[in-house]
Design an enzyme around this catalytic site. Structure first.
Site, PDB file in Angstrom:
ATOM      1  N   ILE A 190      -1.903  16.027   2.341  1.00 17.55           N
ATOM      2  CA  ILE A 190      -2.853  15.048   2.869  1.00 17.55           C
ATOM      3  C   ILE A 190      -2.384  13.714   2.294  1.00 17.55           C
ATOM      4  O   ILE A 190      -2.133  13.592   1.094  1.00 17.55           O
ATOM      5  CB  ILE A 190      -4.318  15.385   2.498  1.00 17.55           C
ATOM      6  CG1 ILE A 190      -5.269  14.233   2.847  1.00 17.55           C
ATOM      7  CG2 ILE A 190      -4.492  15.760   1.040  1.00 17.55           C
ATOM      8  CD1 ILE A 190      -6.758  14.610   2.710  1.00 17.55           C
ATOM      9  N   SER A 191      -2.213  12.719   3.145  1.00 20.60           N
ATOM     10  CA  SER A 191      -1.595  11.467   2.711  1.00 20.60           C
ATOM     11  C   SER A 191      -2.447  10.739   1.675  1.00 20.60           C
ATOM     12  O   SER A 191      -3.662  10.897   1.606  1.00 20.60           O
ATOM     13  CB  SER A 191      -1.375  10.545   3.907  1.00 20.60           C
ATOM     14  OG  SER A 191      -0.591  11.173   4.890  1.00 20.60           O
ATOM     15  N   GLN A 192      -1.742   9.898   0.913  1.00 16.48           N
ATOM     16  CA  GLN A 192      -2.375   9.028  -0.080  1.00 16.48           C
ATOM     17  C   GLN A 192      -3.304   8.040   0.653  1.00 16.48           C
ATOM     18  O   GLN A 192      -2.908   7.452   1.664  1.00 16.48           O
ATOM     19  CB  GLN A 192      -1.224   8.283  -0.748  1.00 16.48           C
ATOM     20  CG  GLN A 192      -1.591   7.245  -1.731  1.00 16.48           C
ATOM     21  CD  GLN A 192      -0.341   6.468  -2.157  1.00 16.48           C
ATOM     22  OE1 GLN A 192       0.787   6.851  -1.842  1.00 16.48           O
ATOM     23  NE2 GLN A 192      -0.567   5.377  -2.863  1.00 16.48           N
ATOM     24  N   PRO A 193      -4.522   7.833   0.169  1.00 21.37           N
ATOM     25  CA  PRO A 193      -5.460   6.944   0.856  1.00 21.37           C
ATOM     26  C   PRO A 193      -4.900   5.558   1.163  1.00 21.37           C
ATOM     27  O   PRO A 193      -5.063   5.050   2.274  1.00 21.37           O
ATOM     28  CB  PRO A 193      -6.648   6.870  -0.108  1.00 21.37           C
ATOM     29  CG  PRO A 193      -6.598   8.148  -0.859  1.00 21.37           C
ATOM     30  CD  PRO A 193      -5.144   8.507  -0.988  1.00 21.37           C
ATOM     31  N   ARG A 197     -13.426  12.074   2.155  1.00 30.39           N
ATOM     32  CA  ARG A 197     -12.097  12.639   1.883  1.00 30.39           C
ATOM     33  C   ARG A 197     -12.186  14.036   1.265  1.00 30.39           C
ATOM     34  O   ARG A 197     -11.332  14.885   1.505  1.00 30.39           O
ATOM     35  CB  ARG A 197     -11.312  11.684   0.966  1.00 30.39           C
ATOM     36  CG  ARG A 197      -9.871  12.153   0.646  1.00 30.39           C
ATOM     37  CD  ARG A 197      -9.071  11.018   0.040  1.00 30.39           C
ATOM     38  NE  ARG A 197      -7.836  11.441  -0.613  1.00 30.39           N
ATOM     39  CZ  ARG A 197      -6.667  11.571   0.009  1.00 30.39           C
ATOM     40  NH1 ARG A 197      -6.571  11.368   1.290  1.00 30.39           N
ATOM     41  NH2 ARG A 197      -5.582  11.922  -0.657  1.00 30.39           N
TER      42      ARG A 197
END
Ligand code: SAH
Length: 210
Positions: free
Chosen positions: A51-54, A25
């Site tokens: 960037i999206s949350q994992p 990431r």
């Protein structure tokens, strides 16, 4: 991160957990946010996007119900992070991004990291990517006012489309639309979510961009 945030919150698919484990990431996060990389939070990238949350990437990927080797369409390449996660599982990933600079940066990074099965195109993803249709799975990582017809029509029969939909530009419900037959679709609610707006012909208009 994968154990504490992703598995702990209920993601069970071994394919998804392995994929989350494998993708670095930090490579997708801008330098000045590096120390926040492994918090379970969305982070800013260029052009006011995120960037999206994992956990959400894992949830959406799991909702696609992939077995491995599929042809997948992603709308909203952004940093390229979710595309890399998909690429660990799928055969080919076609990813569309409306902001040229993001598309170029993500394509270069994904190729540098060796993700040769990800193909990035700069265009309006609400129209899908007809050339490679039909897809076994489609995931949209921005929120639209409704499910774009083009995306439904580019699903294979039995295919799944995971998309945040809502009448508010910032708040959506994540749904999975399954193409049951040529003309029939079923829709299931997955979770309440918060994504950047899906801007395009079958999304929000750019003029009233928040
Ligand atoms: N999957 C990305 C998340 C990026 S945020 C990641 O893992 O980093 C959502 C992205 O959708 C933004 O980059 C935004 O520019 C893009 N987007 C919004 N509307 C779009 C459209 N109509 N077509 C393609 N991309 C779009």
């Amino acid at each position: 991160m994968v154990e504490n945030h992703i598995a702990a919150r209920g993601i069970r698919s071994a394919l998804v957990l392995d994929a989350m484990q494998s993708v670095p990431r930090e490579a997708f996060v801008p330098d000045h946010f590096r120390e926040l990389t492994y918090r379970d939070a969305p982070l800013p990238i260029a052009e006011e996007q995120t960037i999206s949350q994992p956990y959400i990437v894992a949830l959406m990927t799991e909702a696609l119900m992939l077995k491995g080797g599929e042809k997948v369409l992603e709308i909203g390449t952004g940093s390229g992070y979710a595309a890399a996660v998909l690429a660990q599982i799928a055969g080919e990933v076609y990813s569309v991004e409306r902001i040229r600079e993001l598309a170029n940066t993500a394509a270069a990074l994904l190729s540098e990291l060796g993700y040769s099965n990800v193909h990035v195109q700069h265009s309006d993803g609400t129209r899908g990517w007809e050339d490679h249709a039909p897809y076994e799975a489609i995931v949209v990582t921005a929120g639209g006012p409704e499910v774009p017809d083009s995306l439904k029509s580019q699903l294979e029969i039995g295919g799944r489309l995971v998309i945040p939909v809502g009448s508010n530009r910032q708040l959506q419900q994540l749904v999975r639309v399954t193409r049951v037959s040529k003309l029939d679709y079923k829709s299931e609610f997955i979770a309440d979510v918060r994504f950047v707006p899906l801007v395009g012909e079958q999304g929000w208009s750019a003029s009233d961009e928040a």
